[in-house]
Design a protein around this motif. Structure first.
Motif, PDB file in Angstrom:
ATOM      1  N   PRO A  76       0.822  -1.211   0.000  1.00 39.76           N
ATOM      2  CA  PRO A  76       0.000   0.000   0.000  1.00 39.76           C
ATOM      3  C   PRO A  76       0.857   1.263   0.000  1.00 39.76           C
ATOM      4  N   ASP A  77       0.354   2.313  -0.607  1.00 37.49           N
ATOM      5  CA  ASP A  77       0.968   3.638  -0.543  1.00 37.49           C
ATOM      6  C   ASP A  77       0.407   4.311   0.702  1.00 37.49           C
ATOM      7  N   LEU A  78       1.265   4.639   1.649  1.00 34.70           N
ATOM      8  CA  LEU A  78       0.795   5.187   2.921  1.00 34.70           C
ATOM      9  C   LEU A  78       0.071   6.520   2.762  1.00 34.70           C
ATOM     10  N   ASP A  79       0.325   7.220   1.672  1.00 34.93           N
ATOM     11  CA  ASP A  79      -0.384   8.486   1.422  1.00 34.93           C
ATOM     12  C   ASP A  79      -1.850   8.271   1.085  1.00 34.93           C
ATOM     13  N   ASP A  80      -2.218   7.049   0.722  1.00 32.47           N
ATOM     14  CA  ASP A  80      -3.589   6.764   0.297  1.00 32.47           C
ATOM     15  C   ASP A  80      -4.493   6.257   1.414  1.00 32.47           C
ATOM     16  N   PHE A  81      -3.918   5.980   2.602  1.00 35.45           N
ATOM     17  CA  PHE A  81      -4.702   5.360   3.671  1.00 35.45           C
ATOM     18  C   PHE A  81      -4.437   6.064   4.998  1.00 35.45           C
ATOM     19  N   THR A  82      -5.464   6.138   5.841  1.00 38.06           N
ATOM     20  CA  THR A  82      -5.311   6.781   7.147  1.00 38.06           C
ATOM     21  C   THR A  82      -5.206   5.772   8.290  1.00 38.06           C
ATOM     22  N   THR A  83      -5.564   4.534   8.053  1.00 34.21           N
ATOM     23  CA  THR A  83      -5.513   3.540   9.110  1.00 34.21           C
ATOM     24  C   THR A  83      -4.073   3.168   9.454  1.00 34.21           C
ATOM     25  N   PRO A  84      -3.773   2.996  10.749  1.00 28.29           N
ATOM     26  CA  PRO A  84      -2.432   2.528  11.127  1.00 28.29           C
ATOM     27  C   PRO A  84      -2.091   1.157  10.547  1.00 28.29           C
ATOM     28  N   LEU A  85      -3.122   0.388  10.204  1.00 31.07           N
ATOM     29  CA  LEU A  85      -2.861  -0.939   9.629  1.00 31.07           C
ATOM     30  C   LEU A  85      -2.096  -0.855   8.312  1.00 31.07           C
ATOM     31  N   ALA A  86      -2.166   0.278   7.630  1.00 27.67           N
ATOM     32  CA  ALA A  86      -1.450   0.420   6.355  1.00 27.67           C
ATOM     33  C   ALA A  86       0.060   0.266   6.560  1.00 27.67           C
ATOM     34  N   SER A  87       0.580   0.823   7.632  1.00 31.76           N
ATOM     35  CA  SER A  87       2.019   0.697   7.916  1.00 31.76           C
ATOM     36  C   SER A  87       2.410  -0.750   8.182  1.00 31.76           C
ATOM     37  N   TYR A  88       1.532  -1.481   8.864  1.00 36.07           N
ATOM     38  CA  TYR A  88       1.823  -2.888   9.150  1.00 36.07           C
ATOM     39  C   TYR A  88       1.734  -3.724   7.871  1.00 36.07           C
ATOM     40  N   ALA A  89       0.782  -3.401   7.016  1.00 39.83           N
ATOM     41  CA  ALA A  89       0.679  -4.093   5.727  1.00 39.83           C
ATOM     42  C   ALA A  89       1.904  -3.806   4.875  1.00 39.83           C
ATOM     43  N   LEU A  90       2.391  -2.574   4.920  1.00 37.22           N
ATOM     44  CA  LEU A  90       3.598  -2.226   4.171  1.00 37.22           C
ATOM     45  C   LEU A  90       4.807  -2.999   4.696  1.00 37.22           C
ATOM     46  N   ASP A  91       4.952  -3.089   6.024  1.00 34.89           N
ATOM     47  CA  ASP A  91       6.056  -3.871   6.595  1.00 34.89           C
ATOM     48  C   ASP A  91       5.937  -5.341   6.215  1.00 34.89           C
ATOM     49  N   ALA A  92       4.719  -5.871   6.249  1.00 37.12           N
ATOM     50  CA  ALA A  92       4.513  -7.285   5.896  1.00 37.12           C
ATOM     51  C   ALA A  92       4.880  -7.529   4.438  1.00 37.12           C
ATOM     52  N   SER A  93       4.451  -6.649   3.549  1.00 36.41           N
ATOM     53  CA  SER A  93       4.769  -6.842   2.134  1.00 36.41           C
ATOM     54  C   SER A  93       6.253  -6.608   1.871  1.00 36.41           C
ATOM     55  N   SER A  94       6.876  -5.674   2.596  1.00 30.47           N
ATOM     56  CA  SER A  94       8.321  -5.451   2.448  1.00 30.47           C
ATOM     57  C   SER A  94       9.106  -6.672   2.904  1.00 30.47           C
ATOM     58  N   ALA A  95       8.704  -7.248   4.032  1.00 32.13           N
ATOM     59  CA  ALA A  95       9.393  -8.436   4.535  1.00 32.13           C
ATOM     60  C   ALA A  95       9.328  -9.572   3.519  1.00 32.13           C
ATOM     61  N   LEU A  96       8.159  -9.750   2.917  1.00 37.16           N
ATOM     62  CA  LEU A  96       7.985 -10.808   1.925  1.00 37.16           C
ATOM     63  C   LEU A  96       8.791 -10.527   0.658  1.00 37.16           C
ATOM     64  N   THR A  97       8.695  -9.312   0.169  1.00 39.93           N
ATOM     65  CA  THR A  97       9.403  -8.956  -1.069  1.00 39.93           C
ATOM     66  C   THR A  97      10.909  -9.072  -0.906  1.00 39.93           C
ATOM     67  N   GLU A  98      11.438  -8.609   0.223  1.00 39.33           N
ATOM     68  CA  GLU A  98      12.887  -8.700   0.461  1.00 39.33           C
ATOM     69  C   GLU A  98      13.337 -10.160   0.554  1.00 39.33           C
ATOM     70  N   ALA A  99      12.522 -10.996   1.182  1.00 39.95           N
ATOM     71  CA  ALA A  99      12.865 -12.426   1.266  1.00 39.95           C
ATOM     72  C   ALA A  99      12.901 -13.055  -0.127  1.00 39.95           C
ATOM     73  N   LEU A 100      11.970 -12.666  -0.978  1.00 41.42           N
ATOM     74  CA  LEU A 100      11.952 -13.199  -2.340  1.00 41.42           C
ATOM     75  C   LEU A 100      13.139 -12.689  -3.163  1.00 41.42           C
ATOM     76  N   HIS A 101      13.513 -11.437  -2.956  1.00 42.92           N
ATOM     77  CA  HIS A 101      14.722 -10.933  -3.612  1.00 42.92           C
ATOM     78  C   HIS A 101      15.951 -11.717  -3.150  1.00 42.92           C
ATOM     79  N   PHE A 102      15.972 -12.088  -1.877  1.00 42.06           N
ATOM     80  CA  PHE A 102      17.076 -12.901  -1.357  1.00 42.06           C
ATOM     81  C   PHE A 102      17.151 -14.232  -2.106  1.00 42.06           C
ATOM     82  N   VAL A 103      16.007 -14.854  -2.331  1.00 40.04           N
ATOM     83  CA  VAL A 103      15.975 -16.122  -3.065  1.00 40.04           C
ATOM     84  C   VAL A 103      16.500 -15.941  -4.487  1.00 40.04           C
ATOM     85  N   VAL A 104      16.014 -14.918  -5.163  1.00 42.99           N
ATOM     86  CA  VAL A 104      16.344 -14.723  -6.576  1.00 42.99           C
ATOM     87  C   VAL A 104      17.788 -14.262  -6.768  1.00 42.99           C
TER      88      VAL A 104
END
Length: 195
Positions: A76-104
């Motif tokens: 998610p783009d944090l500028d588009d959402f007001t809920t604090p959950l957006a930051s947690y979703a961003l961290d979750a997606s970052s953690a996943l994406t970085e792990a996949l970059h590690f694999v590749v």
């Protein structure tokens, strides 16, 4: 901060399994955000975790390569959402994406970025639920001593120890590791509800 890094002798496959288990702990945060905002793709997040497990089981990077080509709508783009959950979703997606970059790419910096996203998520949560001033001089000590950071430290230590004793990763081994991982989210979703 606590040293939450893996032992150096863990192989790339072992580290990837650890990352998959960690992303499973963060998945509920991503799903809660998606449900609240009717945005995102929980199935895509699960496919990313499956791609990590695929590499851990059979050393194949194909699923991770395919998944990374389709992640543009995951974070998610944090500028588009007001809920604090957006930051947690961003961290979750970052953690996943970085792990996949590690694999590749098989570069250690991506695994460290994955770990940093997880630690930052817990750090942010502790500051939020304790309503801590980010400028207070003892902030790091408070966060380090918090139950959620301590639980994460213990979880990683438990899994690192188990992984060091595993030479061949099988589906049966994954069941054991998932049991060690536990089912509770990486932070207290119930406490987030009140913020």
């Amino acid at each position: 901060m606590l040293d939450l890094s893996p032992p150096s002798q863990l192989s790339a496959r072992h580290r990837t399994i650890m990352a998959a288990l960690t992303c499973e702990k963060m998945q509920v945060l991503y799903e809660a955000f998606c449900e609240l905002e009717e945005w995102g793709d929980p199935a895509l997040y699960q496919q990313g975790i499956d791609a990590l497990y695929s590499f851990g089981l059979d050393d194949s990077t194909a699923a991770a390569v395919h998944y990374l080509a389709n992640t543009q709508h995951l974070s998610p783009d944090l500028d588009d959402f007001t809920t604090p959950l957006a930051s947690y979703a961003l961290d979750a997606s970052s953690a996943l994406t970085e792990a996949l970059h590690f694999v590749v790419k098989q570069e250690e910096k991506y695994f460290h970025n994955h770990l940093a996203a997880v630690t930052d998520c817990i750090d942010m949560f502790v500051q939020m639920y304790l309503d801590l001033n980010p400028n207070r001089p003892d902030l790091d000590e408070i966060i380090r001593a918090d139950e959620y950071m301590q639980q994460e430290h213990e979880r990683r230590k438990r899994l690192y120890t188990a992984l060091q004793n595993i030479t061949h990763i099988t589906p049966t081994v994954l069941v054991t590791l998932r049991n060690l991982n536990g089912t509770e989210p990486i932070v207290g979703l119930d406490r987030l509800a009140g913020l």
